[in-house]
Enzyme design. Structure first.
Site, mmCIF file in Angstrom:
data_model
loop_
_atom_site.group_PDB
_atom_site.id
_atom_site.type_symbol
_atom_site.label_atom_id
_atom_site.label_comp_id
_atom_site.label_asym_id
_atom_site.label_seq_id
_atom_site.Cartn_x
_atom_site.Cartn_y
_atom_site.Cartn_z
ATOM 1 N N GLN A 59 -4.583 -1.427 9.631
ATOM 2 C CA GLN A 59 -4.437 -2.729 8.977
ATOM 3 C C GLN A 59 -5.025 -3.830 9.855
ATOM 4 O OE1 GLN A 59 -3.242 -3.240 5.803
ATOM 5 N NE2 GLN A 59 -3.836 -5.374 6.100
ATOM 6 N N LYS A 68 0.840 -1.201 0.000
ATOM 7 C CA LYS A 68 0.000 0.000 0.000
ATOM 8 C C LYS A 68 0.872 1.247 0.000
ATOM 9 C CE LYS A 68 -3.820 -2.395 2.235
ATOM 10 N NZ LYS A 68 -4.577 -2.679 3.455
ATOM 11 N N ASP A 77 -11.013 2.906 3.983
ATOM 12 C CA ASP A 77 -11.283 1.470 3.847
ATOM 13 C C ASP A 77 -12.792 1.213 3.765
ATOM 14 O OD1 ASP A 77 -9.143 -0.207 3.502
ATOM 15 O OD2 ASP A 77 -8.661 -0.364 5.639
#
Ligand code: NAP
Length: 288
Positions: free
Chosen positions: A97, A53, A120
């Site tokens: 994460q 990422k 997200d």
């Protein structure tokens, strides 16, 4: 005729190029889009995902800020960093994460991220947006699936869609997103009896179960579009999806490979959500 193999790397590269242009335009006006990435604990797979990422951000010109916490960190420390990031002007997206070490509550962490920076798409506000068809940040993997279908000009409206897998991050959101586009959607899960009686009806079959070889050719309608979200590492080290690719390829009209299908799209849609968050922040500022 064998299916057309949808090249996720190619579609991803096209979208990233377009994002790069939008980032450059912003930078010309003195604004650098920023993504904060929070890592808790030392999960080996997470480390790889986070590296990818951050590298993808660099490639398109998005600035990234990484925050690492050991397993022994207190949840309060993490929450207070998230609150600081919520207020920072140079951070347009925040992601934590997953998975988290057991002592951390995923709910309280995701709720603390400002819905305006939830790139997200896991905050309850954004999940609710999916339900009513007014999403701010679509979750990245389902968003990537929709982009692949759009790129191939595959009609969604009126199609029978079967989604295998009902998780909060993949199965449920993809089902909602395709329902929003006027498909007739059925969701299957581990307790579904006789999976094949559902999958055989699918014009578009999306599989996200995490079970290699779950979908065999006899379970697929001739001419179906088959999107394989699954990622499974076999004992011999090979990476495969949930679909018997070689068998199903002979029956489907389109199919995504693993690797190189949905996978690259997930990170790309994270970049897309981050740049659109930065664009939105600028618009809001200039309209004040
Ligand atoms: P998850 O949270 O474990 O959910 C799996 C879902 O599949 C659950 O709803 C489960 O049913 C269902 N399921 C399991 N076995 C099944 C079976 N035999 N028949 C029908 N349904 C079954 O997994 P996830 O996070 O959604 O991820 C799914 C897969 O996608 C994994 O392989 C993951 O690595 C991959 N993935 C890929 C990407 C990407 O970028 N390509 C991103 C995210 C995830 P129950 O609800 O009844 O337990």
């Amino acid at each position: 005729m064998p299916a057309k193999v949808i090249d996720g790397n190619e579609v991803s590269a096209l979208i990233r190029k377009e994002i790069g242009g939008r980032v450059e335009q912003m930078r010309r006006h003195g604004i650098v889009p920023g993504l904060a990435v929070i890592v808790i604990g030392n999960n080996a797979a997470s480390a790889v995902y986070v590296r990818n990422k951050i590298r993808a951000c660099e490639d398109v010109g998005i600035r990234s800020f990484r925050f690492d916490f050991g397993e022994s960190a207190s949840p309060e420390d993490v929450l207070s960093v998230i609150e600081e990031l919520n207020n920072r002007q140079d951070v347009h997206g925040i992601l934590v994460q997953l998975p988290l070490p057991p002592k951390f509550s995923i709910g309280s962490i995701l709720r603390t991220i400002s819905a305006d920076k939830d790139v997200d798409g896991f905050h309850l506000y954004n999940v609710g947006g999916l339900v009513v068809g007014d999403t701010v940040f679509p979750p990245c993997t389902p968003y990537g699936v929709v982009k692949l279908l759009e790129h191939e000009n595959i009609t969604i409206e009126g199609k029978n869609v079967v989604v295998v897998g009902a998780s909060n991050i993949v199965g449920k959101p993809i089902a909602l997103m395709l329902m929003q586009r006027d498909a007739t959607v059925c969701i299957c899960h581990a307790k579904t009896r006789d999976l094949a009686q559902f999958t055989i009806l699918a014009d578009i079959l999306v599989v996200a179960a995490g079970k290699p070889n779950l979908i065999l050719p006899q379970m697929v309608k001739t001419g179906a579009v088959v999107i394989d979200v699954g990622i499974n590492r076999l004992a011999n080290g090979k990476l495969v999806g949930d679909v018997d690719f070689n068998g199903v390829k002979e029956k489907a009209s389109y199919i995504t490979p693993v690797p190189g299908g949905v996978g690259p799209m997930t990170v790309t849609m994270l970049l897309e959500n981050t740049i659109s968050s930065a664009e939105r922040a600028i618009k809001q500022k200039s309209s004040v």
